[in-house]
Design a protein around this motif. Structure first.
Motif, PDB file in Angstrom:
ATOM      1  N   GLU A  28       5.724  -6.897 -81.499  1.00 48.47           N
ATOM      2  CA  GLU A  28       5.914  -8.344 -81.452  1.00 48.47           C
ATOM      3  C   GLU A  28       6.707  -8.705 -80.191  1.00 48.47           C
ATOM      4  O   GLU A  28       7.513  -7.903 -79.706  1.00 48.47           O
ATOM      5  N   TYR A 252       2.430 -10.992 -94.186  1.00 48.76           N
ATOM      6  CA  TYR A 252       3.395 -12.086 -94.116  1.00 48.76           C
ATOM      7  C   TYR A 252       3.490 -12.677 -95.516  1.00 48.76           C
ATOM      8  O   TYR A 252       2.520 -13.241 -96.025  1.00 48.76           O
ATOM      9  N   PRO A 256       2.324 -18.800 -93.763  1.00 47.27           N
ATOM     10  CA  PRO A 256       2.886 -18.965 -92.421  1.00 47.27           C
ATOM     11  C   PRO A 256       2.445 -20.286 -91.794  1.00 47.27           C
ATOM     12  O   PRO A 256       1.321 -20.753 -92.030  1.00 47.27           O
ATOM     13  N   TRP A 258       2.269 -20.429 -88.584  1.00 47.46           N
ATOM     14  CA  TRP A 258       1.859 -19.963 -87.256  1.00 47.46           C
ATOM     15  C   TRP A 258       0.745 -18.942 -87.438  1.00 47.46           C
ATOM     16  O   TRP A 258       0.501 -18.468 -88.547  1.00 47.46           O
ATOM     17  N   ASN A 259       0.059 -18.600 -86.374  1.00 52.46           N
ATOM     18  CA  ASN A 259      -1.100 -17.725 -86.457  1.00 52.46           C
ATOM     19  C   ASN A 259      -0.660 -16.270 -86.548  1.00 52.46           C
ATOM     20  O   ASN A 259      -0.194 -15.691 -85.572  1.00 52.46           O
ATOM     21  N   THR A 260      -0.830 -15.691 -87.730  1.00 58.38           N
ATOM     22  CA  THR A 260      -0.437 -14.296 -87.929  1.00 58.38           C
ATOM     23  C   THR A 260      -1.605 -13.328 -87.754  1.00 58.38           C
ATOM     24  O   THR A 260      -1.450 -12.126 -87.987  1.00 58.38           O
ATOM     25  N   SER A 264      -4.379 -10.310 -91.252  1.00 63.99           N
ATOM     26  CA  SER A 264      -3.107 -10.256 -91.979  1.00 63.99           C
ATOM     27  C   SER A 264      -3.286 -10.632 -93.449  1.00 63.99           C
ATOM     28  O   SER A 264      -4.126 -11.471 -93.797  1.00 63.99           O
ATOM     29  N   THR A 266      -1.599 -12.594 -96.227  1.00 63.95           N
ATOM     30  CA  THR A 266      -0.602 -13.653 -96.358  1.00 63.95           C
ATOM     31  C   THR A 266      -0.776 -14.329 -97.711  1.00 63.95           C
ATOM     32  O   THR A 266      -1.769 -14.137 -98.407  1.00 63.95           O
ATOM     33  N   ARG A 292       4.378  -9.291 -89.834  1.00 67.75           N
ATOM     34  CA  ARG A 292       4.351 -10.177 -88.680  1.00 67.75           C
ATOM     35  C   ARG A 292       5.666 -10.951 -88.641  1.00 67.75           C
ATOM     36  O   ARG A 292       6.181 -11.408 -89.667  1.00 67.75           O
ATOM     37  N   SER A 293       6.231 -11.086 -87.447  1.00 68.68           N
ATOM     38  CA  SER A 293       7.532 -11.736 -87.324  1.00 68.68           C
ATOM     39  C   SER A 293       7.737 -12.233 -85.905  1.00 68.68           C
ATOM     40  O   SER A 293       7.153 -11.701 -84.958  1.00 68.68           O
ATOM     41  N   ARG A 294       8.608 -13.240 -85.767  1.00 63.92           N
ATOM     42  CA  ARG A 294       8.939 -13.797 -84.450  1.00 63.92           C
ATOM     43  C   ARG A 294      10.382 -13.524 -84.051  1.00 63.92           C
ATOM     44  O   ARG A 294      10.820 -13.927 -82.982  1.00 63.92           O
ATOM     45  N   GLN A 302      11.355 -11.033 -94.244  1.00 62.57           N
ATOM     46  CA  GLN A 302      10.069 -10.601 -94.781  1.00 62.57           C
ATOM     47  C   GLN A 302      10.206  -9.300 -95.579  1.00 62.57           C
ATOM     48  O   GLN A 302       9.608  -9.144 -96.648  1.00 62.57           O
TER      49      GLN A 302
END
Length: 315
Positions: A28, A252, A256, A258-260, A264, A266, A292-294, A302
């Motif tokens: 990431e 995730y 989310p 945002w686009n994972t 993924s 989810t 998935r993470s920012r 998570q």
């Protein structure tokens, strides 16, 4: 005597650590600026929330031709897992995977026996053949015959990591006797998990491993691989259970904003768990999860959400 360490009849979960390896396939963006504090907090979270293991990769040096894709960020697994052993209590420490053909087996045995001793018996030794020829060439290792060499090294490591202070081994390439090594491992038998999904790697896992670490086999291929592994063990008269793994799709927990990525998993915890239970139905005993993470905090959130809300529905 096998080295079964996972709870019988349950689907366990562990994770490859971020930060310590930063291939563009899975790293990431936030990991580029991360370091020891981030690794420590992630390891503590895994320890606190019931992860079976944390894992670290092994590359000595990356050639320029592969650097754009693989990056050159590959922490040493023994140093990294030793650092994390000192700040955790329960979580197992997995090399996924140690390219043991790059080193003499007595060097590998010294490093990992010490790690097991210092961690109170938490090592899982994951081994693999390796794929970067330049690493082998610069270290004087045999890339062309790395498969047969790995077969011999697994046998040598079984001897060197046993209970005998003066282990003995005689093979085609390596031989040793009359040489003592202490400290000894804390475990009477170190679990050896074999990585790789090629036909040779699956055979090696079946005949020489306590566990199998597939390299991202998709679900529609994994069941056949597991059937072949079990058949090979049965034909060889190996009765002990084998710890079969799988690398799950990126996860995730929640919806989310945002686009994972399209692959993924989810959504609601129960739905994620239902999807992951399909691995257990194939015979998988442990799944390696990736989130998935920012940011580091989103990742540890998570992990905690997975442990609290998804894991109770896995079994």
């Amino acid at each position: 005597m096998g080295a079964q360490i996972l709870p019988e009849g349950r689907l366990s979960y562990g994770m490859q650590l971020p930060v310590q390896s930063q291939s563009t396939i899975y790293a990431e963006p936030w990991e580029a600026g991360a370091g020891a504090e981030d690794l420590a907090e992630i390891a503590r979270t895994a320890d606190r929330t019931g992860f079976a293991y944390i894992a670290c990769c092994d590359h000595v040096a990356i050639p320029r031709r592969l650097a754009d894709a693989m990056s050159t960020v590959w922490y040493d697994p023994v140093a990294t897992l030793s650092f994390l052993a000192g700040i955790t209590e329960r979580v197992r420490l997995l090399s996924h995977v140690a390219v043991v053909g790059l080193r003499h087996p007595l060097v590998t045995a010294k490093q990992y026996a010490t790690l097991d001793h210092l961690s109170g018996g938490r090592l899982i030794l994951g081994v693999g053949a390796g794929h970067v020829q330049e690493e082998f060439d610069v270290l004087g290792a045999d890339f062309a015959r790395r498969g047969p060499v790995l077969d011999e090294i697994i046998d040598a490591l079984r001897a060197a990591l046993g209970e005998d202070e003066f282990p003995e081994f005689s093979g085609e390439r390596y031989s040793f006797s009359g040489l003592g090594q202490r400290p000894r491992p804390a475990q009477p038998r170190i679990p050896v998990w074999v990585g790789g999904s090629s036909p040779a790697a699956v055979r090696r896992a079946a005949l020489k491993g306590d566990g199998w670490l597939p390299q991202g086999d998709p679900r529609d291929r994994l069941a056949g691989q597991i059937d072949r592994l079990r058949r090979l063990r049965e034909e060889a008269g190996i009765g002990e259970p084998v710890e079969i793994g799988a690398i799950a799709e990126p996860i995730y927990v929640g919806e989310p904003d945002w686009n994972t990525g399209r692959r993924s998993l989810t959504g609601k915890p129960e739905a994620i768990a239902e999807s992951l239970r399909a691995y257990a139905a194939m015979g998988v005993r442990q799944i390696q999860v990736r989130f998935r993470s920012r940011s580091r905090s989103e990742l540890t959130d998570q992990m905690a959400a997975f442990a609290a809300d998804v894991a109770p529905h896995l079994n």
